[in-house]
Write a protein that holds these residues in place. Structure first.
Motif, PDB file in Angstrom:
ATOM      1  N   SER A 151      26.284  -8.216  41.137  1.00  0.00           N
ATOM      2  CA  SER A 151      28.047  -7.387  41.031  1.00  0.00           C
ATOM      3  C   SER A 151      28.402  -6.067  40.616  1.00  0.00           C
ATOM      4  O   SER A 151      28.789  -6.022  40.877  1.00  0.00           O
ATOM      5  N   THR A 152      27.718  -6.516  39.369  1.00  0.00           N
ATOM      6  CA  THR A 152      27.628  -5.168  38.828  1.00  0.00           C
ATOM      7  C   THR A 152      27.224  -3.731  39.635  1.00  0.00           C
ATOM      8  O   THR A 152      27.535  -2.967  39.596  1.00  0.00           O
ATOM      9  N   VAL A 153      25.938  -4.165  39.922  1.00  0.00           N
ATOM     10  CA  VAL A 153      25.133  -2.936  40.784  1.00  0.00           C
ATOM     11  C   VAL A 153      26.944  -2.419  42.362  1.00  0.00           C
ATOM     12  O   VAL A 153      27.158  -1.708  42.564  1.00  0.00           O
ATOM     13  N   ARG A 154      27.073  -3.977  43.188  1.00  0.00           N
ATOM     14  CA  ARG A 154      28.401  -3.700  43.549  1.00  0.00           C
ATOM     15  C   ARG A 154      29.973  -3.149  43.380  1.00  0.00           C
ATOM     16  O   ARG A 154      29.768  -2.630  44.201  1.00  0.00           O
ATOM     17  N   GLU A 155      29.714  -3.825  42.053  1.00  0.00           N
ATOM     18  CA  GLU A 155      31.235  -2.791  41.643  1.00  0.00           C
ATOM     19  C   GLU A 155      31.291  -1.628  41.392  1.00  0.00           C
ATOM     20  O   GLU A 155      32.475  -0.596  41.763  1.00  0.00           O
ATOM     21  N   ALA A 156      30.050  -0.749  40.902  1.00  0.00           N
ATOM     22  CA  ALA A 156      29.574   0.306  40.400  1.00  0.00           C
ATOM     23  C   ALA A 156      29.757   0.473  41.650  1.00  0.00           C
ATOM     24  O   ALA A 156      30.115   1.983  42.019  1.00  0.00           O
ATOM     25  N   THR A 157      29.219   0.824  42.782  1.00  0.00           N
ATOM     26  CA  THR A 157      28.935   1.433  43.949  1.00  0.00           C
ATOM     27  C   THR A 157      30.507   1.289  44.981  1.00  0.00           C
ATOM     28  O   THR A 157      30.275   2.619  45.760  1.00  0.00           O
ATOM     29  N   ALA A 158      31.093   0.518  44.877  1.00  0.00           N
ATOM     30  CA  ALA A 158      32.757   1.045  45.596  1.00  0.00           C
ATOM     31  C   ALA A 158      33.599   1.586  45.027  1.00  0.00           C
ATOM     32  O   ALA A 158      34.331   2.534  44.918  1.00  0.00           O
ATOM     33  N   ALA A 159      33.122   2.096  43.627  1.00  0.00           N
ATOM     34  CA  ALA A 159      33.186   2.766  42.294  1.00  0.00           C
ATOM     35  C   ALA A 159      33.051   4.556  42.636  1.00  0.00           C
ATOM     36  O   ALA A 159      33.834   5.215  42.945  1.00  0.00           O
ATOM     37  N   LEU A 160      32.098   4.430  43.313  1.00  0.00           N
ATOM     38  CA  LEU A 160      31.355   5.338  43.593  1.00  0.00           C
ATOM     39  C   LEU A 160      31.864   6.065  44.591  1.00  0.00           C
ATOM     40  O   LEU A 160      31.931   7.346  45.361  1.00  0.00           O
ATOM     41  N   GLN A 161      31.654   4.944  45.807  1.00  0.00           N
ATOM     42  CA  GLN A 161      31.993   5.438  47.511  1.00  0.00           C
ATOM     43  C   GLN A 161      33.326   5.851  47.632  1.00  0.00           C
ATOM     44  O   GLN A 161      33.835   6.657  47.996  1.00  0.00           O
TER      45      GLN A 161
END
Length: 623
Positions: A151-161
């Protein structure tokens, strides 16, 4: 014996002492062994002569005495020295802690950063792997959440994209390594700021998230704990001082109390050293607490500003406006993490220092001290200073010495006092008793050093024989080595350096003496007249530009000049085209203005058979 040979002998002594201590189940650090060896050599009761070469018998005697001292059980003196060594070797300053924290972060991220900046991707799978590494780098640097959680990785990925889509990896790969590292740092701060804002954007859970995202600041528990332990250390110091005074009283001898005065003094030195160290921690913890409060206030204000900016703008917000807000939010939380980390170090230090006061508490419990002091008055340091507050040195009567007073001295309360503010006269005449000096009586300035005293009478006696008292304090410190650090006597002992500067074998047992003298030099205010060179250039590239401009031969031609020496040596012929006559004819422009004809006809409408009147309204040429 040469210096290198002496250092080899000293290293062997240190190593042998460490091995013997380890074999007995009580290992000692190199710094502790080095200090113990120096103090044993300095103590005149041990009979070591530092001016002659140590024999094998002397070396064995020295090793045995050091091991015996290091193996002592329930010794307040040894615990005090261990406390001093631990604090000096492990307690970081604020600047050192911040630098070490940044160094650890760079070391932790160096491998991931190097994989990102040095990668050479060619396929789509390699691009996706590189993008995942960038996300891992951001998560590790921010410390916000578990970097292994999906969940943390998905959250950071969305913010980075949202700020750095995967299609921009091509432009990222074309950058230089330094530019890549800088962009990674900025992306990490922006993404962390976005994640913080997203977590706090839900109104119903805003307060809960705010407490979770801010690093815990011990809720002010550390300063309260230090204050409580500091008060306990002061109470013990006052009781030990009162008991020693009772033992020294002629009306109540030591035979009646059956308490060894030597152990009482060691316990007093132990609690006084603990008190001094707790004061340092208390000051640093208070400053950290104020910094945490300030950063939390700025964090909340920055978050509110970011929310208002997002709510007021209906259209897309320019990145130049919103990215700095995200970066500021991330930097504030990073500052909070550093402050909380330093508070944690201070808390661990306070916990460790408790182990170094266990021996004195075993020897003299607080209940036993109260029973021994039954019927005696226990004075606090403030009460002792209040007793002598009405006394003051008369500078006219004591004109032979220089005295400092609060009315005539700037920053009076911040002056560096000798013996850490302890009265040197009481230390000598009252058999090692530590009594606080009262600066308001008057501070004696002797050989550029400042001394305070517990009473006016004591100050006069000390000033009359200052050098003798200073030497006696040094002799007493040789017999009680914990006083060297407690009273800050390193300058008086050339052979004893602060613990933090000690290294095994790094210096001789006794440093070579040095002769010192006072000297002064006076120079003119401006020995050289002022001269300003208007053509001076500090920029190296500007100097290169001027040099290239002067040496630019591409658009230049060679000139020849005939002198007396070169006259008639060479014939020079030049052929040119003769000039010819040329003419051209041009025209001349002219202009004039004519009036515009204007005629008005009346009677054209509304009449079947009427007369039409014609009126000429053209402006005349004369008007």
């Amino acid at each position: 014996m040469s210096r290198s040979q002496s250092e080899t002998v000293i290293k062997n002594i240190f190593r042998e002492i460490e091995q013997q201590c380890a074999q007995r189940g009580n290992p000692a650090s190199e710094t502790l062994v080095a200090f113990m060896v120096k103090t044993v050599v300095l103590d005149p009761r041990n009979g070591f002569n530092v001016d002659r070469k140590l024999t094998d018998q002397d070396v064995q005697k020295l090793q045995q005495m050091c091991v015996d001292k290091l193996m002592e059980e329930c010794s307040p003196s040894l615990d005090t020295i261990k406390m001093q060594v631990y604090f000096d070797m492990n307690y970081p300053s604020r600047r050192e802690f911040m630098e070490e924290s940044q160094r650890e972060q760079r070391s932790r991220l160096s491998s991931v950063s190097r994989e990102i900046t040095d990668s050479r991707v060619t396929t789509r799978e390699e691009l996706e792997a590189l993008y995942s590494k960038i996300i891992t780098y951001i998560l590790l640097r921010s410390g916000l959440g578990d970097h292994t959680s999906s969940s943390t990785v998905r959250e950071a990925t969305a913010a980075l994209q949202s700020v750095f889509p995967q299609v921009e990896l091509g432009a990222f790969m074309s950058l230089m390594r330094k530019d890549k590292e800088q962009q990674l740092s900025e992306l990490s701060m922006i993404v962390t700021g976005i994640r913080l804002f997203n977590k706090l954007s839900k109104k119903e859970e805003e307060e809960v998230h705010l407490k979770e995202l801010m690093p815990p600041a011990h809720n002010g528990a550390l300063p309260a704990t230090v204050e409580e332990e500091l008060s306990a250390a002061r109470r013990l110091a006052w009781k030990y001082t009162a008991l020693l005074e009772k033992l020294m009283d002629q009306d109540a001898g030591s035979a009646e109390l059956h308490v060894p005065a030597a152990l009482l003094k060691q316990a007093l030195y132990n609690v006084r050293q603990h008190e001094a160290l707790l004061k340092v921690i208390m000051a640093d913890a208070g400053f950290c607490g104020r910094q945490v409060e300030m950063l939390q206030t700025e964090f909340t204000a920055q978050l509110q500003l970011l929310k208002e900016t997002m709510q007021l703008s209906k259209a897309a917000i320019p990145t130049a406006k919103v990215f700095p807000l995200f970066k500021a939010l991330s930097q504030l939380r990073s500052g909070l993490q550093d402050e909380v980390g330093l508070l944690s170090v201070l808390d661990n230090t306070v916990t460790t220092l408790r182990t170094f006061i266990a021996s004195q508490s075993q020897l003299f419990s607080e209940a036993s001290l109260d029973s021994l002091l039954e019927g005696s008055e226990v004075k606090t340091d403030q009460q002792r200073m209040a007793t002598s507050s009405g006394e003051c040195i008369d500078p006219v009567k004591m004109a032979a010495h220089k005295w400092l007073f609060p009315e005539t001295t700037m920053n009076f309360n911040e002056l560096p006092l000798q013996y850490n503010g302890v009265c040197g006269y009481a230390l000598v005449k009252r058999d090692g008793l530590l009594l606080p000096g009262n600066p308001h009586i008057g501070i004696l300035k002797h050989k550029e050093k400042l001394y305070v005293f517990s009473s006016k009478e004591v100050a006069v006696k000390f000033a009359s024989r200052a050098d003798d008292f200073i030497a006696e304090v040094a002799e007493r410190a040789k017999r009680s080595p914990e006083l060297i650090q407690l009273l800050k006597l390193h300058q008086q002992f050339a052979c004893v350096t602060p613990y933090s500067e000690m290294r095994s074998g790094g210096s001789l047992l006794v440093k070579p003496g040095s002769n010192k003298c006072d000297s002064g030099t006076q120079t003119e205010l401006h020995p050289v007249e002022t001269h300003i060179d208007r053509s001076y250039e500090w920029n190296e590239w500007e100097l290169r530009r001027k040099a290239i401009k002067l040496a630019n031969l591409r658009t230049q031609m060679t000139h020849a000049t005939q002198t007396d020496r070169s006259h008639r040596r060479r014939d020079n012929v030049t052929q040119v085209y003769l000039p010819k006559d040329a003419a051209c004819q041009t025209k001349r422009d002219g202009q004039s203005g004519m009036p515009r004809p204007l005629v008005y006809l009346a009677g054209l409408r509304g009449q079947r058979s009427g007369r039409v009147i014609k009126t000429d309204l053209t402006t005349s040429m004369d008007e």
